[in-house]
Design a protein around this motif. Structure first.
Motif, PDB file in Angstrom:
ATOM      1  N   LEU A  24       0.824  -1.209   0.000  1.00  0.00           N
ATOM      2  CA  LEU A  24       0.000   0.000   0.000  1.00  0.00           C
ATOM      3  C   LEU A  24       0.861   1.264   0.000  1.00  0.00           C
ATOM      4  N   TYR A  25       1.993   1.215   0.702  1.00  0.00           N
ATOM      5  CA  TYR A  25       2.795   2.427   0.894  1.00  0.00           C
ATOM      6  C   TYR A  25       4.281   2.172   0.592  1.00  0.00           C
ATOM      7  N   PRO A  26       4.601   1.777  -0.630  1.00  0.00           N
ATOM      8  CA  PRO A  26       5.991   1.434  -0.939  1.00  0.00           C
ATOM      9  C   PRO A  26       6.950   2.620  -0.856  1.00  0.00           C
ATOM     10  N   ASP A  27       6.456   3.842  -1.086  1.00  0.00           N
ATOM     11  CA  ASP A  27       7.341   5.005  -1.109  1.00  0.00           C
ATOM     12  C   ASP A  27       7.579   5.625   0.259  1.00  0.00           C
ATOM     13  N   CYS A  28       6.618   5.510   1.165  1.00  0.00           N
ATOM     14  CA  CYS A  28       6.736   6.251   2.427  1.00  0.00           C
ATOM     15  C   CYS A  28       6.825   5.356   3.657  1.00  0.00           C
ATOM     16  N   ASP A  29       6.930   4.040   3.477  1.00  0.00           N
ATOM     17  CA  ASP A  29       6.972   3.118   4.615  1.00  0.00           C
ATOM     18  C   ASP A  29       8.100   2.108   4.427  1.00  0.00           C
ATOM     19  N   PRO A  30       9.362   2.580   4.472  1.00  0.00           N
ATOM     20  CA  PRO A  30      10.481   1.671   4.195  1.00  0.00           C
ATOM     21  C   PRO A  30      10.632   0.546   5.212  1.00  0.00           C
ATOM     22  N   LEU A  31      10.143   0.740   6.438  1.00  0.00           N
ATOM     23  CA  LEU A  31      10.242  -0.304   7.458  1.00  0.00           C
ATOM     24  C   LEU A  31       9.057  -1.265   7.422  1.00  0.00           C
ATOM     25  N   ASN A  32       8.154  -1.057   6.450  1.00  0.00           N
ATOM     26  CA  ASN A  32       7.005  -1.932   6.236  1.00  0.00           C
ATOM     27  C   ASN A  32       6.155  -2.088   7.500  1.00  0.00           C
ATOM     28  N   VAL A  33       5.794  -0.947   8.085  1.00  0.00           N
ATOM     29  CA  VAL A  33       4.863  -0.974   9.218  1.00  0.00           C
ATOM     30  C   VAL A  33       3.531  -1.552   8.772  1.00  0.00           C
ATOM     31  N   GLU A  34       3.165  -1.309   7.525  1.00  0.00           N
ATOM     32  CA  GLU A  34       1.900  -1.868   7.031  1.00  0.00           C
ATOM     33  C   GLU A  34       1.901  -3.384   7.052  1.00  0.00           C
ATOM     34  N   GLY A  35       3.091  -3.987   7.133  1.00  0.00           N
ATOM     35  CA  GLY A  35       3.190  -5.439   7.199  1.00  0.00           C
ATOM     36  C   GLY A  35       2.570  -6.024   8.460  1.00  0.00           C
ATOM     37  N   ARG A  36       2.305  -5.178   9.447  1.00  0.00           N
ATOM     38  CA  ARG A  36       1.650  -5.639  10.669  1.00  0.00           C
ATOM     39  C   ARG A  36       0.144  -5.829  10.463  1.00  0.00           C
ATOM     40  N   LEU A  37      -0.364  -5.309   9.342  1.00  0.00           N
ATOM     41  CA  LEU A  37      -1.774  -5.498   9.007  1.00  0.00           C
ATOM     42  C   LEU A  37      -1.971  -6.866   8.371  1.00  0.00           C
ATOM     43  N   THR A  38      -3.121  -7.465   8.618  1.00  0.00           N
ATOM     44  CA  THR A  38      -3.467  -8.710   7.941  1.00  0.00           C
ATOM     45  C   THR A  38      -4.035  -8.391   6.555  1.00  0.00           C
ATOM     46  N   GLU A  39      -4.126  -9.388   5.700  1.00  0.00           N
ATOM     47  CA  GLU A  39      -4.724  -9.175   4.381  1.00  0.00           C
ATOM     48  C   GLU A  39      -6.193  -8.788   4.508  1.00  0.00           C
ATOM     49  N   GLU A  40      -6.869  -9.320   5.540  1.00  0.00           N
ATOM     50  CA  GLU A  40      -8.263  -8.949   5.758  1.00  0.00           C
ATOM     51  C   GLU A  40      -8.382  -7.463   6.138  1.00  0.00           C
ATOM     52  N   GLU A  41      -7.389  -6.949   6.856  1.00  0.00           N
ATOM     53  CA  GLU A  41      -7.403  -5.536   7.218  1.00  0.00           C
ATOM     54  C   GLU A  41      -7.029  -4.640   6.042  1.00  0.00           C
ATOM     55  N   LYS A  42      -6.194  -5.157   5.158  1.00  0.00           N
ATOM     56  CA  LYS A  42      -5.795  -4.358   3.991  1.00  0.00           C
ATOM     57  C   LYS A  42      -6.917  -4.242   2.962  1.00  0.00           C
ATOM     58  N   ALA A  43      -7.815  -5.227   2.936  1.00  0.00           N
ATOM     59  CA  ALA A  43      -8.864  -5.233   1.906  1.00  0.00           C
ATOM     60  C   ALA A  43      -9.730  -3.969   1.942  1.00  0.00           C
TER      61      ALA A  43
END
Length: 398
Positions: free
Chosen positions: A10-29
């Motif tokens: 979702l945020y490849p340019d502004c989240d280099p530490l991949n904080v979004e990786g803590r979200l599940t796929e169900e949460e990303k939907a």
């Protein structure tokens, strides 16, 4: 614009530490659905409506239809979405536009929290299904014309009980979203015991007068109201049953202040991404603007601010998910992130140069809107004193 697929960040340019990786796929939907709506429906409207100082209410339906407060994937079996999802929902809105984020969180954050924390269990159970679907809309009315930072002791709006009704007199100011709300969650001082109570006031009730605050240079799309209450009658059934002092209001603020930290983080991400788009497409002196050392230094500082802010709010969300809500935690996040938000949007404007004061690059919106976010839900100084009191064990409030 091409829709995101499930295997894309979702945020490849502004989240280099991949904080979004803590979200599940169900949460990303649901966040992906929100992204599509914002890109396809909201973004084309922003420049026109920001310039006009009006809110694009044609977005009310699309925002409501997304069911972001209770998405199907996250509420199967009666479950409740995690705090981290709620935070990224705000982040996604704010990286598009701060007014959109403020408008949505007025309902999903401020008003819903007022009813959840301030209402009795029975009241919240009766109201929340309609709040989550926007069938019952509302706003949070605490700030007054003469009382902002000193509202705890200075709150002047009065409430007087008369039989099974309460009579409210006073004024509230800077109330965002009030013109389209069904209810105003108004906080007033009981003349009988001097304690603060909470009430749901119907916007169209006799004695309620709303005036649009004009001439704003920040959050121009957000419609802020000056509200006058003149002998407004409210039934006892619409008094928030769990609000019996300002301590109960403070419990709401403790839960809500982290939302503003997420908005401030999203503004930084939006400003950084807008600046990055610009330098990738712009040439000066026969070279890509992004190839200059001073430009890269500014981009690196901006990315550092966004990364640190995102890490901080994600950590705060996970702590609150555990049921730990401390004034000093949310105050620290709001204070530090808002301060660095100012730095980030200023750097974005520098990188974009003269074009950074035009709406065409998006940077000008973020730069201007950051000023309102810096001040609301507790100024820098007030939040610093909350943190300082926790550090030292001594209050420095006057």
């Amino acid at each position: 614009m091409t829709a995101l697929t499930t295997d894309e960040r979702l945020y490849p340019d502004c989240d280099p530490l991949n904080v979004e990786g803590r979200l599940t796929e169900e949460e990303k939907a649901p966040l992906r659905r929100l992204r599509r709506m914002l890109d396809e429906t909201a973004r084309p409207l922003l420049e026109e409506y920001w310039e006009a100082g009006e809110f694009p209410h044609q977005l009310d339906g699309p925002l409501r239809d997304l069911n972001l407060m209770a998405p199907e994937e996250l509420t199967v079996g009666g479950g409740e979405p995690r705090a981290l999802y709620h935070g990224f929902r705000i982040f996604e809105l704010a990286r598009t536009d701060a007014s959109l984020a403020t408008y949505y969180t007025a309902q999903a954050g401020l008003f819903r929290t007022a009813c959840r924390v301030g209402g009795t269990a029975e009241q919240f159970a009766a109201w929340d299904p309609a709040i989550t679907t926007f069938e019952m809309t509302g706003v949070f009315c605490l700030t007054e014309p003469e009382h902002g930072s000193d509202i705890a002791g200075g709150l002047a709006t009065s409430a007087r009980r008369e039989g099974d009704e309460w009579i409210l007199d006073g004024a509230k100011r800077w109330i965002g979203g009030a013109f389209s709300a069904d209810y105003l969650a108004v906080f007033a001082r009981d003349t009988a015991d001097g304690q603060v109570k909470g009430f749901l006031v119907e916007r169209g009730a006799e004695g309620v007068h709303l005036e649009k605050i004009r001439g704003k240079t920040s959050l121009r799309m957000m419609q802020n109201a000056h509200i006058t209450l003149d002998g407004v009658r409210v039934p006892e059934s619409l008094r928030l049953g769990n609000v019996n002092s300002f301590k109960d209001v403070a419990a709401m603020l403790r839960a809500m202040r982290s939302d503003v930290a997420w908005i401030a983080t999203g503004i930084q991400a939006g400003a950084y991404e807008a600046a990055l788009r610009y330098v990738r497409s712009r040439e000066q002196f026969g070279r890509s603007l992004g190839s200059f050392q001073l430009v890269q230094e500014k981009l690196a500082r901006m990315l550092g601010n966004v990364t640190a802010s995102l890490s901080l709010v994600a950590g705060l969300a996970e702590r609150q998910q555990e049921g730990i809500f401390r004034d000093e935690d949310s105050a620290l996040a709001k204070m530090w992130i808002s301060l660095h938000m100012r730095d980030t949007v200023a750097l974005a404007r520098e990188v974009v140069g003269g074009n950074g004061i035009t709406l065409a690059t998006d940077v000008a919106r973020f730069h201007a809107d950051a000023e309102a976010v810096y001040s609301y839900e507790g100024t820098h100084e007030i939040n610093a004193l909350v943190v300082g009191r926790s550090i030292t064990g001594k209050s420095a409030f006057a």
